[in-house]
Design an enzyme around this catalytic site. Structure first.
Site, mmCIF file in Angstrom:
data_model
loop_
_atom_site.group_PDB
_atom_site.id
_atom_site.type_symbol
_atom_site.label_atom_id
_atom_site.label_comp_id
_atom_site.label_asym_id
_atom_site.label_seq_id
_atom_site.Cartn_x
_atom_site.Cartn_y
_atom_site.Cartn_z
ATOM 1 N N HIS A 148 162.061 75.526 32.771
ATOM 2 C CA HIS A 148 162.351 76.856 33.308
ATOM 3 C C HIS A 148 162.871 76.677 34.728
ATOM 4 C CE1 HIS A 148 158.599 76.273 35.415
ATOM 5 N NE2 HIS A 148 157.935 76.173 34.269
ATOM 6 N N HIS A 195 161.309 74.044 37.017
ATOM 7 C CA HIS A 195 161.751 72.655 36.821
ATOM 8 C C HIS A 195 163.149 72.468 37.403
ATOM 9 C CE1 HIS A 195 158.944 73.127 33.288
ATOM 10 N NE2 HIS A 195 158.458 72.045 33.846
ATOM 11 N N GLY A 234 155.849 69.492 41.403
ATOM 12 C CA GLY A 234 155.751 70.876 41.855
ATOM 13 C C GLY A 234 154.363 71.218 42.373
ATOM 14 N N ASP A 281 151.135 72.684 40.319
ATOM 15 C CA ASP A 281 150.003 71.863 39.884
ATOM 16 C C ASP A 281 149.449 71.149 41.113
ATOM 17 O OD1 ASP A 281 150.010 72.307 36.981
ATOM 18 O OD2 ASP A 281 152.002 71.439 37.098
ATOM 19 N N SER A 332 155.574 76.886 31.825
ATOM 20 C CA SER A 332 156.044 76.815 30.436
ATOM 21 C C SER A 332 155.109 77.612 29.538
ATOM 22 C CB SER A 332 156.085 75.363 29.977
ATOM 23 O OG SER A 332 156.858 74.624 30.879
HETATM 24 O O1 PAF Z 1 153.323 68.322 35.425
HETATM 25 C C1 PAF Z 1 153.616 67.972 34.280
HETATM 26 O O2 PAF Z 1 154.461 68.561 33.622
HETATM 27 C C2 PAF Z 1 152.915 66.762 33.679
HETATM 28 O O3 PAF Z 1 151.581 66.716 34.034
HETATM 29 C C3 PAF Z 1 153.619 65.424 34.011
HETATM 30 C C4 PAF Z 1 153.566 65.128 35.493
HETATM 31 C C5 PAF Z 1 155.054 65.482 33.541
HETATM 32 C C6 PAF Z 1 152.909 64.286 33.272
HETATM 33 O O4 PAF Z 1 152.940 64.469 31.904
#
Ligand code: PAF
Length: 265
Positions: free
Chosen positions: A18, A21, A132, A135, A171
């Site tokens: 999205h 990202h 990002g 998280d 997502s």
């Molecule tokens: O943040 C995410 O989408 C996932 O935790 C990552 C860093 C791609 C690891 O699978």
């Protein structure tokens, strides 16, 4: 013109791309010539099989979106290929950083994140990697992973991106109905209320009030709402060096959502 290096910027993702990202990929592109995005729904970081199975998988569209945002290559291995067999994750014990909040609610989650990111770093060999701030706890874990095991690798933290409504992009939002999307706004409103109260030194009172508001909201199942030091994921004690953030996790329509805001705007 910002700083520019002829190097590989890396944006690991689990797909279902999205605008959040896309902003990570654009940030990577602004700092390097070559950008690699990876797409893999990593089985070892899910402690809930249903969550893993229902996680959106939209590879074809994702590749187009990654390219449109500036990615030069997409690395989308199967889990078995990346792990070299059955995907498994060794336990990681980094105190509250891996075991409080998300770590406590999702046992083994950060073991899986560390395992897959470690394998991805080894495969892609980037000069820097972008994660990002959505998280927030993962950022802390990855920064520690880089410091301990990849000292030459720069970790770039990209700001959280919100929908015009204020909802943090995720997502998982794709799994919410229109009504659920509306109910989920309560999360960011609670964070905002605490951030606002911080200006008047009323943090504890606001946290209590917002916890109560979310607990009595029938559309929301609150897991936690707290103010913590983002460096350690321990409760914020007002210290000068701390990086205080308000964090929230809750379920709406059975979809687990997280959000955060710096305490001081
Ligand atoms: O943040 C995410 O989408 C996932 O935790 C990552 C860093 C791609 C690891 O699978």
């Amino acid at each position: 013109m910002g700083w520019h290096e002829k190097a590989t910027g890396f944006v690991p993702t689990m797909g279902a791309l999205h605008e959040g990202h896309a902003s990570l990929i654009r940030l990577a592109k602004s700092q390097s010539e070559l950008v690699v995005a990876s797409i893999l729904v990593n089985p070892t970081q899910f402690n809930d099989t249903r969550d893993f199975e229902t996680y959106p998988r939209t590879l074809e569209g994702d590749v187009a979106k990654a390219q449109a945002a500036g990615a030069d290559a997409v690395f989308a291995p199967s889990a078995d290929a990346l792990y070299g067999g059955k995907p498994e994750a060794a336990p990681v014990h980094w105190g509250p950083l891996t075991h409080a909040y998300e770590g406590a609610r999702r046992p083994g989650h950060f073991d899986g994140v560390v395992a897959v990111v470690e394998l991805l770093f080894r495969a892609v060999k980037p000069s820097f990697a972008v994660f990002g701030e959505k998280d927030l706890q993962q950022v802390g874990v990855i920064e520690k992973l880089a410091t301990e095991r990849h000292p030459g690798l720069r970790i770039v933290v990209a700001p959280l991106v919100r929908e015009p409504s204020g909802l943090a992009m995720s997502s998982r939002n794709a799994r919410l109905s229109a009504q659920g999307t509306n109910s989920a706004l309560a999360l960011h409103q609670a964070l905002w209320a605490v951030q606002h109260a911080a200006k008047d030194g009323e943090v504890s009172k606001a946290v209590q009030a917002q916890r109560e508001a979310l607990t009595t909201n029938l559309a929301v199942t609150l897991e936690y709402l707290d103010v913590l030091d983002a460096r350690t994921f321990t409760p914020w004690n007002g210290g000068q060096e701390a990086r205080p953030y308000v964090v929230v996790a809750a379920e709406v329509e059975g979809v687990r959502l997280i959000d955060n805001m710096p305490l001081m705007a």
